[in-house]
Design an enzyme around this catalytic site. Structure first.
Site, PDB file in Angstrom:
ATOM      1  N   PRO A  17       0.540  -0.800   0.130  1.00  0.00           N
ATOM      2  CA  PRO A  17       0.335   0.095   0.354  1.00  0.00           C
ATOM      3  C   PRO A  17       0.734   1.079  -0.017  1.00  0.00           C
ATOM      4  O   PRO A  17       1.986   0.971   0.261  1.00  0.00           O
ATOM      5  CB  PRO A  17      -1.133  -0.202   1.252  1.00  0.00           C
ATOM      6  CG  PRO A  17       0.496  -1.022   2.619  1.00  0.00           C
ATOM      7  CD  PRO A  17       0.944  -2.093   1.313  1.00  0.00           C
ATOM      8  N   ALA A  29      -5.108   4.749   3.722  1.00  0.00           N
ATOM      9  CA  ALA A  29      -4.277   4.056   3.049  1.00  0.00           C
ATOM     10  C   ALA A  29      -5.411   3.131   2.262  1.00  0.00           C
ATOM     11  O   ALA A  29      -6.461   2.414   3.085  1.00  0.00           O
ATOM     12  CB  ALA A  29      -3.392   3.591   3.791  1.00  0.00           C
ATOM     13  N   ASN A  30      -4.530   1.897   1.152  1.00  0.00           N
ATOM     14  CA  ASN A  30      -5.688   1.492   1.214  1.00  0.00           C
ATOM     15  C   ASN A  30      -4.952  -0.283   1.723  1.00  0.00           C
ATOM     16  O   ASN A  30      -4.393  -0.228   2.095  1.00  0.00           O
ATOM     17  CB  ASN A  30      -5.673   0.913  -0.591  1.00  0.00           C
ATOM     18  CG  ASN A  30      -6.235   1.817  -1.520  1.00  0.00           C
ATOM     19  OD1 ASN A  30      -6.229   3.348  -1.111  1.00  0.00           O
ATOM     20  ND2 ASN A  30      -6.358   1.630  -2.444  1.00  0.00           N
ATOM     21  N   ARG A  31      -6.354  -1.162   1.711  1.00  0.00           N
ATOM     22  CA  ARG A  31      -5.794  -2.407   1.768  1.00  0.00           C
ATOM     23  C   ARG A  31      -4.660  -3.662   0.938  1.00  0.00           C
ATOM     24  O   ARG A  31      -5.044  -3.563  -0.581  1.00  0.00           O
ATOM     25  CB  ARG A  31      -6.796  -3.092   1.996  1.00  0.00           C
ATOM     26  CG  ARG A  31      -7.656  -3.554   3.170  1.00  0.00           C
ATOM     27  CD  ARG A  31      -8.704  -4.525   3.411  1.00  0.00           C
ATOM     28  NE  ARG A  31      -9.334  -4.016   3.618  1.00  0.00           N
ATOM     29  CZ  ARG A  31      -9.983  -3.961   5.190  1.00  0.00           C
ATOM     30  NH1 ARG A  31      -9.198  -4.229   5.980  1.00  0.00           N
ATOM     31  NH2 ARG A  31     -11.012  -3.411   5.572  1.00  0.00           N
TER      32      ARG A  31
END
Ligand code: C5P
Length: 219
Positions: A17, A29-31
């Site tokens: 990420p 954040a993104n996973r």
């Protein structure tokens, strides 16, 4: 067998990420576990490639033979990618955050008025590379989709002007899991691979990259 099929090639991989700080202790954040990208970097190195892995914040060991550059934010990732050029191929596996926050210098206190996040767009690293004078000969993007996987990936391939999109069906337990179900979308069509371990996906993709970079042998 031809174990060093990628000898002499320099290949860039982004993985993990990005974290976009809100203040010194918080981020958005993104996973992403980074596992698929790290496995791909390792599989390319195993075929003899010189691999530069630009990694967001993850706690994975660096695969054997891989040069790793750790970054936190999308803007840092974009700079690190730029500095790694030129490369023969780039595989952009990172789940880059689409926005960043104008981060506070000091920790925002909970007792204060509830903050509002003001988001600004991050650079699209993949699309920027696609338009760059240093565009690699083979440019591969990833697409995590939960529905109409191939349809969305086909549109993304054309929109981002990349050679292949590896479309990832994340409707199940792929995130952080061991296995992955992918479709390889190219200008010639779609290859759907069976669900398999992330290491097996990585090995198959590395062989496919070697095929693409190797001019066909005359009969
Ligand atoms: O548009 P979307 O984020 O779905 O595209 C995914 C692909 O684009 C992935 O290969 C990802 O690594 C790349 N990407 C990027 N920079 C961004 C957003 C996505 O390189 N800011």
């Amino acid at each position: 067998a031809k174990p060093q099929r990628l000898a002499g090639r320099h290949i860039l991989v982004t993985a993990g990420p990005t974290h976009e700080p809100i203040d010194p202790v918080r981020y958005i954040a993104n996973r992403s576990s980074g596992r698929q990208g790290f496995a791909i970097a390792g599989a390319l190195a195993a075929l003899g490639a010189r691999v530069t892995l630009v990694a967001g914040p993850v706690t994975l060991p660096t695969p054997a033979g891989v040069t790793r550059i750790d970054v936190e934010t999308a803007r840092e990732m974009a700079d690190a990618v730029d500095r790694a050029l030129p490369v023969d191929a780039a595989i952009m596996v990172a789940a880059v955050a689409d926005w960043h926050v104008d981060a506070a210098v000091q920790k925002i206190k909970k007792g204060d008025a509830t903050p509002t996040l003001s988001l600004s767009e991050n650079p699209d690293i993949l699309a920027t590379l696609a338009r760059s004078p240093q565009r690699p000969a083979l440019l591969i993007g990833f697409a995590a989709e939960t529905e109409r996987v191939v349809e969305h990936a086909t549109a993304k391939r054309a929109r981002k002007d990349v050679d292949w999109i590896v479309a990832n069906d994340v409707s199940g337990d792929v995130m952080g899991g061991d296995s992955n179900s992918v479709h390889i979308v190219t200008k010639d069509g779609v290859e759907s691979w069976p669900r398999q371990g992330k290491d097996a996906v990585a090995a198959q993709l590395a062989r496919r990259v070697a095929d693409a970079l190797e001019p066909a042998q005359p009969m």
